[in-house]
Structure formats: structure tokens, C-alpha cells
Design a protein around this motif. Sequence first.
Motif, PDB file in Angstrom:
ATOM      1  N   LEU A  70      20.635 -16.794 -22.993  1.00 27.74           N
ATOM      2  CA  LEU A  70      21.746 -17.765 -22.769  1.00 27.74           C
ATOM      3  C   LEU A  70      21.545 -18.994 -22.744  1.00 27.74           C
ATOM      4  N   ILE A  71      20.199 -19.418 -22.281  1.00 33.16           N
ATOM      5  CA  ILE A  71      19.854 -20.931 -22.766  1.00 33.16           C
ATOM      6  C   ILE A  71      19.627 -21.397 -23.844  1.00 33.16           C
ATOM      7  N   VAL A  72      18.990 -20.482 -24.717  1.00 31.49           N
ATOM      8  CA  VAL A  72      18.533 -20.571 -26.065  1.00 31.49           C
ATOM      9  C   VAL A  72      19.843 -20.772 -27.098  1.00 31.49           C
ATOM     10  N   LEU A  76      21.370 -24.102 -29.030  1.00 32.95           N
ATOM     11  CA  LEU A  76      21.512 -24.271 -30.405  1.00 32.95           C
ATOM     12  C   LEU A  76      23.017 -24.537 -30.782  1.00 32.95           C
ATOM     13  N   ILE A  77      23.702 -24.158 -29.665  1.00 32.53           N
ATOM     14  CA  ILE A  77      25.367 -24.374 -29.956  1.00 32.53           C
ATOM     15  C   ILE A  77      25.628 -26.024 -29.672  1.00 32.53           C
ATOM     16  N   ILE A 102      29.845 -24.887 -39.276  1.00 32.12           N
ATOM     17  CA  ILE A 102      29.651 -23.419 -39.565  1.00 32.12           C
ATOM     18  C   ILE A 102      28.623 -22.805 -38.781  1.00 32.12           C
ATOM     19  N   TYR A 103      27.620 -23.618 -38.570  1.00 32.85           N
ATOM     20  CA  TYR A 103      26.254 -23.045 -38.147  1.00 32.85           C
ATOM     21  C   TYR A 103      26.601 -22.910 -36.634  1.00 32.85           C
ATOM     22  N   ALA A 104      27.393 -23.489 -35.884  1.00 35.36           N
ATOM     23  CA  ALA A 104      27.688 -23.352 -34.455  1.00 35.36           C
ATOM     24  C   ALA A 104      28.677 -22.122 -34.430  1.00 35.36           C
ATOM     25  N   THR A 108      27.695 -18.698 -32.242  1.00 32.84           N
ATOM     26  CA  THR A 108      28.686 -18.412 -30.927  1.00 32.84           C
ATOM     27  C   THR A 108      29.033 -16.925 -31.498  1.00 32.84           C
ATOM     28  N   ILE A 109      29.420 -16.653 -32.754  1.00 28.21           N
ATOM     29  CA  ILE A 109      29.938 -15.245 -32.906  1.00 28.21           C
ATOM     30  C   ILE A 109      28.380 -14.249 -32.688  1.00 28.21           C
ATOM     31  N   LEU A 110      27.280 -14.776 -32.972  1.00 22.37           N
ATOM     32  CA  LEU A 110      26.225 -13.906 -32.884  1.00 22.37           C
ATOM     33  C   LEU A 110      26.007 -13.523 -31.377  1.00 22.37           C
TER      34      LEU A 110
END
Length: 120
Positions: A70-72, A76-77, A102-104, A108-110
Motif C-alpha cells: 500500500l505504501i509503495v 508511486l501514484i 496515464i502512468y498514475a 491505480t488499476i494495478l
Amino acid sequence: MNLIQLFVFVILMALISSPIERRLREKLNVQRKKGWFVHFVHPSQTVLEIFLLFLFIFSFFRYWDEHTLLIVFAFLIALDLLRAFMHWKFERSSREWVIHLIYANFITILFILLFFLQVF
């Protein structure tokens, strides 16, 4: 989650995201900046990213066993959203901000997918 699983997960994420970034840059006609690290567009971006990094390191060691993944994901987000905002605010014409958004969304989807698969 132990350290080996975290390391494997980060390596897999890097292997998946690298071709996606290359394709996005071709499609959006965004040139990659020279250098290995991120291109800072404003001095406040440097300060905010260092603050996020220190916050991440503190949280990572404070809540190591309980909420590691969760922290990682949160780091990243938050980092990609900060970079997207800074590029949108100060270099809007470069369209680099679209790639960071798009990366964020990808992260999030991952995260949601892994949450529902009960990986952590």
C-alpha cells in the motif's frame, strides 16, 4: 509481503511499463529528455519530490510488515500525479503530463486489481 516478493513485483512492473512508455512517447510525439533521472521543470518540484521520498522512506520502515505494498503504490501514484501537475503547470506544450497521468492510472488499476485478487 516479504522483500523478495516486493523486488520481483518492482522488476515485473518495470518490464511491463518500459515498452508502454516507449509506445506512448511515439504516439504522443514526446521526445525523451537526456539523462537517466526525471527532468525537473520547476525548483518547487525538486523540493516536493524530496519531501515525498523522505515521507515514503519513513512510512516504509515504520509500517514495513503491515502495509508495505500500500505504501509503495501510494508513493508511486503521488509521485506521478505530482510530476503530471508540474509538467501541466509549467510545460503544458510538451504533453509529458499526459504520460504521467496515464502512468498514475496504470498504477491505480494495478493496485485495485491486486487488492481484489487478495495479493496483499
